[in-house]
Motif scaffolding. Structure first.
Motif: not given
Length: 331
Positions: A16, A19, A22-23, A160, A163-164, A166-167, A183, A186, A188
Motif C-alpha cells: 500500500d 502504491v 508511486e502515484v 490492486a 491503484i484504481d 489512487c488513480l 498509469a 506504472m 497499469t
C-alpha cells in the motif's frame, strides 16, 4: 489536491505504501502531471518497522494532516491491530476540515476505528468484509465494488484496487490526462470504475476465441464511441445474440455493456472538455450521447459538476506556461 499526506505507523503494508508513493511521489511534470508534495506523517519520528524487515523514516508529524489536500491511509498487515489514539484524532480533525480521507484495503478498519465510517458505505477486501462488518456494525460494509466514496471518505478493496482508487483520485482532481500519464508510467490500466466487481462469480471464458472476440469488440467500440452503439450492435460485431453477448461480456469484465460504454463515453467527454473549446452540445455528440440533456444528467451524476463547471475548474487548475519550472526552482 497537491499536498498528499500518508498516515504511517508500525506494521503498515509495504505494498500500500509503495502504491501511494508511486502515484504521488515521482516528478512527472514533463508528462503534464502536476507536481505533488507527498509526506509521510507519524506519531513519532521513527524509524518505523514494516513487515518484511523494512523500515520507514517519517518526514512530518501528525499536524501536517490538517494542512494536506488529501490524506491516504495504508492498511495494517494485521487489520485488528489498534492504531494510536493521536493518529485517530488527527484523522478525525482532517475530516472535520473537509479534507478527503482515503483508505486502501484493510485501511478501512483504521477509518472505522476513528469513527469516520459510522453510518457510511465502505468497502474492503472481500475476504475481510465480514470481519469489518462484525467489528463495526454501524458501517454499511460492501464486498463487491473496487472503491466507494461516502461523505468525503474513500475506501478501496484489496491489493490492486488501491491503484484504481489512487488513480481515480488523481482523475477527479486533475483530469483524465494526468491520471492516464501516471498509469502509463506504472504500466497499469488507466481506468476502472469503482463499481467493477472485486472478483468474478463466473470465470473468464476459457475459450481463447471468445476472449479475443470480446477484446476486439471493446477495442472497436472505443474507436466508435460517437456512434449510436447499443448491446445489439456490439453483439452483432461479436457474432452473438444480444443475450449471449451480455452474459459473456459481464463474465469477462465484471460489468454490463451499457455501463461499460457509459463510463468510457464520460471519460471521453472529460478529455474533450479539458482539451478543446467545443460547445457542450458538440462534446455530447462526439462522446456518443443521444442528446445534450442526457449527457448533462449522466456527467453531473458521475463527476459531481456540470460540464461547463467542470471545464471551468479544469481550466483554472492549469498553471501558466513555465509555472511548474518556477515552482520547482523556488521550492
Amino acid at each position: 489536491m497537491h499536498r498528499v499526506a500518508i498516515l504511517v505507523q508500525p506494521g503498515i503494508r509495504s505494498f500500500d505504501l509503495a502504491v501511494i508513493t508511486e502515484v504521488w511521489g515521482p516528478d512527472r511534470s514533463r508528462s503534464g502531471v502536476p507536481s505533488f508534495e507527498l509526506r509521510r506523517c507519524a506519531v513519532e519520528p521513527g524509524p518505523i518497522p514494516l513487515p518484511g524487515g523494512l523500515t520507514l523514516t517519517p518526514d512530518r508529524g501528525l499536524d501536517w494532516l490538517a494542512t494536506a489536500d488529501l490524506v491516504v491511509v495504508p492498511a495494517l498487515a494485521e487489520p485488528d491491530d489498534p492504531t494510536p489514539e493521536p493518529a485517530l484524532a488527527a484523522l478525525r480533525e482532517a475530516h472535520a476540515r473537509r479534507i478527503p480521507v482515503a483508505a486502501l484495503c484493510a485501511g478501512a478498519f483504521i477509518l472505522a476505528e476513528a469513527g469516520l465510517l459510522e453510518g457510511r458505505r465502505a468497502v474492503t477486501h472481500w475476504w475481510l468484509a465480514p470481519r469489518l462488518a462484525a467489528r463495526h456494525p454501524g458501517v454499511a460494509v460492501e464486498d463487491t465494488p473496487l472503491y466507494v466514496e461516502d461523505g468525503g471518505v474513500w475506501t478501496s478493496a484489496g491489493v490492486a484496487s488501491g491503484i484504481d482508487l489512487c488513480l481515480h483520485l488523481v482523475r477527479e482532481a486533475h483530469g483524465a490526462e494526468a491520471a492516464a500519464a501516471i498509469a502509463r508510467s506504472m504500466v497499469t490500466g488507466p481506468f476502472r470504475t469503482g463499481d467493477n466487481a472485486q472478483f468474478l462469480d463466473r470465470p473468464v471464458p476459457a475459450a481463447d476465441r471468445t476472449a479475443e472476440t470480446l477484446a476486439a469488440v471493446r477495442e472497436r467500440a472505443l474507436r466508435s464511441l460517437r456512434e449510436p452503439l447499443d448491446v445489439a450492435t456490439l453483439a452483432r460485431w461479436a457474432g452473438m445474440s444480444p443475450r449471449s453477448f451480455a452474459r459473456h461480456f459481464a463474465a469477462a469484465t465484471g460489468t454490463t455493456p451499457h455501463r461499460w460504454l457509459l463510463s468510457h463515453r464520460l471519460d471521453e467527454a472529460r478529455k474533450l472538455l479539458e482539451r478543446t473549446d467545443h460547445p457542450v452540445p458538440e462534446v455530447a455528440r462526439r462522446a456518443g450521447f443521444a442528446s445534450e440533456v442526457t449527457f448533462r444528467q449522466h456527467f453531473t451524476s458521475y463527476v459531481g459538476l456540470s460540464p461547463r463547471a467542470y471545464r471551468a475548474a479544469a481550466a483554472a487548475a492549469q498553471p501558466p506556461p513555465n509555472h511548474r519550472d518556477s515552482v520547482r526552482k523556488g521550492s
